[in-house]
Motif scaffolding. Structure first.
Motif, mmCIF file in Angstrom:
data_model
loop_
_atom_site.group_PDB
_atom_site.id
_atom_site.type_symbol
_atom_site.label_atom_id
_atom_site.label_comp_id
_atom_site.label_asym_id
_atom_site.label_seq_id
_atom_site.Cartn_x
_atom_site.Cartn_y
_atom_site.Cartn_z
ATOM 1 N N LEU A 7 0.754 -1.382 0.160
ATOM 2 C CA LEU A 7 -0.019 -0.018 -0.013
ATOM 3 C C LEU A 7 0.879 1.179 0.090
ATOM 4 C CD1 LEU A 7 -2.803 -0.994 2.737
ATOM 5 C CD2 LEU A 7 -2.836 -1.002 0.291
ATOM 6 N N TYR A 8 2.201 1.197 0.018
ATOM 7 C CA TYR A 8 3.015 2.374 0.118
ATOM 8 C C TYR A 8 4.112 1.953 -0.876
ATOM 9 C CZ TYR A 8 0.296 3.527 4.248
ATOM 10 O OH TYR A 8 -0.618 3.866 5.038
ATOM 11 N N PRO A 9 3.962 1.991 -2.094
ATOM 12 C CA PRO A 9 5.360 1.952 -2.940
ATOM 13 C C PRO A 9 6.193 2.796 -2.895
ATOM 14 C CG PRO A 9 2.939 2.440 -4.263
ATOM 15 C CD PRO A 9 2.721 2.248 -2.768
ATOM 16 N N GLU A 10 6.078 4.129 -2.318
ATOM 17 C CA GLU A 10 7.159 4.966 -2.365
ATOM 18 C C GLU A 10 8.076 4.525 -1.282
ATOM 19 O OE1 GLU A 10 3.560 6.301 0.329
ATOM 20 O OE2 GLU A 10 3.762 5.465 -1.637
ATOM 21 N N MET A 11 7.961 3.679 -0.719
ATOM 22 C CA MET A 11 8.988 3.073 0.416
ATOM 23 C C MET A 11 9.989 2.135 0.059
ATOM 24 S SD MET A 11 6.441 2.268 3.794
ATOM 25 C CE MET A 11 7.930 1.697 4.923
ATOM 26 N N PHE A 12 9.679 1.879 -1.603
ATOM 27 C CA PHE A 12 10.698 1.120 -2.388
ATOM 28 C C PHE A 12 11.419 1.981 -3.532
ATOM 29 C CE2 PHE A 12 7.799 -1.811 -0.228
ATOM 30 C CZ PHE A 12 8.574 -2.706 0.371
ATOM 31 N N PRO A 13 12.618 1.639 -3.731
ATOM 32 C CA PRO A 13 13.443 0.538 -3.127
ATOM 33 C C PRO A 13 14.156 1.067 -1.764
ATOM 34 C CG PRO A 13 14.917 1.902 -5.003
ATOM 35 C CD PRO A 13 13.206 2.363 -4.784
ATOM 36 N N GLY A 14 14.021 2.576 -1.555
ATOM 37 C CA GLY A 14 14.442 2.858 -0.298
ATOM 38 C C GLY A 14 16.112 2.701 0.075
ATOM 39 N N ALA A 15 16.436 1.908 1.073
ATOM 40 C CA ALA A 15 17.787 1.513 1.237
ATOM 41 C C ALA A 15 18.288 0.675 0.149
ATOM 42 C CB ALA A 15 18.171 1.028 2.620
ATOM 43 N N LEU A 16 17.610 -0.159 -0.326
ATOM 44 C CA LEU A 16 18.079 -0.932 -1.430
ATOM 45 C C LEU A 16 18.419 -0.280 -2.610
ATOM 46 C CD1 LEU A 16 14.981 -3.661 -1.335
ATOM 47 C CD2 LEU A 16 17.426 -3.848 -0.403
ATOM 48 N N GLY A 17 18.164 0.817 -2.838
ATOM 49 C CA GLY A 17 18.730 1.656 -3.877
ATOM 50 C C GLY A 17 20.228 2.258 -3.547
ATOM 51 N N LEU A 18 20.732 2.032 -2.582
ATOM 52 C CA LEU A 18 22.026 2.217 -2.122
ATOM 53 C C LEU A 18 23.090 1.258 -2.010
ATOM 54 C CD1 LEU A 18 20.973 4.718 0.693
ATOM 55 C CD2 LEU A 18 21.492 5.374 -1.648
ATOM 56 N N SER A 19 24.103 1.564 -1.981
ATOM 57 C CA SER A 19 25.409 0.496 -1.425
ATOM 58 C C SER A 19 25.178 -0.793 -2.450
ATOM 59 C CB SER A 19 25.312 0.204 0.178
ATOM 60 O OG SER A 19 26.259 -0.633 0.470
ATOM 61 N N LEU A 20 25.292 -2.153 -1.822
ATOM 62 C CA LEU A 20 25.927 -3.105 -2.644
ATOM 63 C C LEU A 20 24.381 -3.536 -3.797
ATOM 64 C CD1 LEU A 20 27.506 -5.484 -0.098
ATOM 65 C CD2 LEU A 20 28.730 -4.317 -2.149
ATOM 66 N N ALA A 21 23.292 -3.658 -2.628
ATOM 67 C CA ALA A 21 22.143 -3.643 -3.260
ATOM 68 C C ALA A 21 21.834 -2.713 -4.462
ATOM 69 C CB ALA A 21 20.975 -3.777 -2.643
ATOM 70 N N GLY A 22 21.921 -1.442 -4.352
ATOM 71 C CA GLY A 22 21.688 -0.468 -5.397
ATOM 72 C C GLY A 22 22.491 -0.489 -6.648
ATOM 73 N N ARG A 23 24.008 -0.756 -6.271
ATOM 74 C CA ARG A 23 24.743 -0.933 -7.637
ATOM 75 C C ARG A 23 24.322 -2.097 -8.359
ATOM 76 N NH1 ARG A 23 28.775 1.061 -3.781
ATOM 77 N NH2 ARG A 23 29.428 -1.299 -3.098
ATOM 78 N N ALA A 24 24.069 -3.324 -7.645
ATOM 79 C CA ALA A 24 23.393 -4.558 -8.210
ATOM 80 C C ALA A 24 22.184 -4.232 -8.989
ATOM 81 C CB ALA A 24 23.468 -5.692 -7.292
ATOM 82 N N LEU A 25 21.529 -3.490 -8.374
ATOM 83 C CA LEU A 25 19.964 -2.982 -9.187
ATOM 84 C C LEU A 25 20.200 -2.305 -10.325
ATOM 85 C CD1 LEU A 25 16.916 -3.225 -8.763
ATOM 86 C CD2 LEU A 25 16.847 -0.882 -7.626
ATOM 87 N N GLU A 26 21.336 -1.349 -10.252
ATOM 88 C CA GLU A 26 21.641 -0.589 -11.455
ATOM 89 C C GLU A 26 22.327 -1.383 -12.745
ATOM 90 O OE1 GLU A 26 23.970 2.788 -10.357
ATOM 91 O OE2 GLU A 26 22.569 3.796 -9.344
#
Length: 228
Positions: free
Chosen positions: A10-29
């Motif tokens: 119900l709150y899509p704005e909470m994503f990616p949140g911290a997952l957009g940073l550091s290791l997870a963020g680089r892997a997402l990119e």
């Protein structure tokens, strides 16, 4: 193969949140994993976009409706989608490193973030949702728990961590908490690095680390030793 995470919330704005940073963020990119987020309210049928109702039998709070949530799940994960369907819930089975490794080895996951008092049991049963808890405490919703789960999984995907051995010597791997770590300076406020770690004797270092891990586990998490 890209790990594909689909989050229903119900709150899509909470994503990616911290997952957009550091290791997870680089892997997402880099495309090592992908994240798509679905607003559950988009599947409501009334002009108020209602997704909850009062609990049958009475009681406090509201309950997420089975019909609305089922439509959202079916849209994101049709019958031929083999990814596990997870519901973040305080009554679920505790998330373990072993389950994290299983998820990381798969094609991805569909993650439902609960809200309110809970989710209608019928959609849990009908859509085969695996309830997972990240701890014996209550959050305001499943979104923070979903972020925790995804962070734990993504870091284990091939190529995400610079040193693949990093994941093999952490807490819960092998059923023990991790041993203490040290680095420069050689002495800090009168506390030196243990001599064994600077001795150059790899056998003694390994034995010391094992002993320290067992001692910490015995003191802080004896339940882990019981499981072993």
């Amino acid at each position: 193969m890209t790990f594909r995470a689909s989050v229903l919330t119900l709150y899509p704005e909470m994503f990616p949140g911290a997952l957009g940073l550091s290791l997870a963020g680089r892997a997402l990119e880099a495309g090592t994993w992908s994240l798509d987020v679905t607003q559950i309210r988009d599947f409501a049928t009334d002009r108020h976009r209602t997704v909850d109702d009062t609990p049958a039998g009475g009681g406090a709070g509201m309950v997420m409706r089975a019909d609305i949530l089922a439509k959202a799940i079916d849209h994101v994960a049709p019958a031929n989608d083999t990814r596990p369907r997870l519901l973040m819930s305080p009554r679920g089975r505790p998330l373990t490193q072993a389950r994290v490794r299983e998820l990381a080895a798969g094609a991805g996951a569909v993650i439902v973030c609960g809200r309110f008092e809970g989710v209608d049991q019928r959609v849990i049963d009908a859509r085969n949702l695996e309830e997972i808890s990240v701890g014996d405490y209550i959050l305001s919703g499943g979104e923070p728990a979903a972020l925790v789960l995804l962070d734990a999984v993504v870091r284990l995907l091939p190529g995400v961590m610079g040193n693949e051995l990093s994941g093999a010597h952490e807490s819960f791997e092998g059923g023990l908490l991790e041993y203490p770590h040290y680095t420069r300076p050689q002495e800090f406020e009168g506390r030196p690095i243990p001599d064994v770690l600077t001795s150059g004797n790899h056998g003694k270092t390994a034995a010391w680390r094992r002993e320290q891990a067992e001692t910490l586990t015995r003191e802080r998490r004896p339940d882990l030793l019981d499981k072993r």
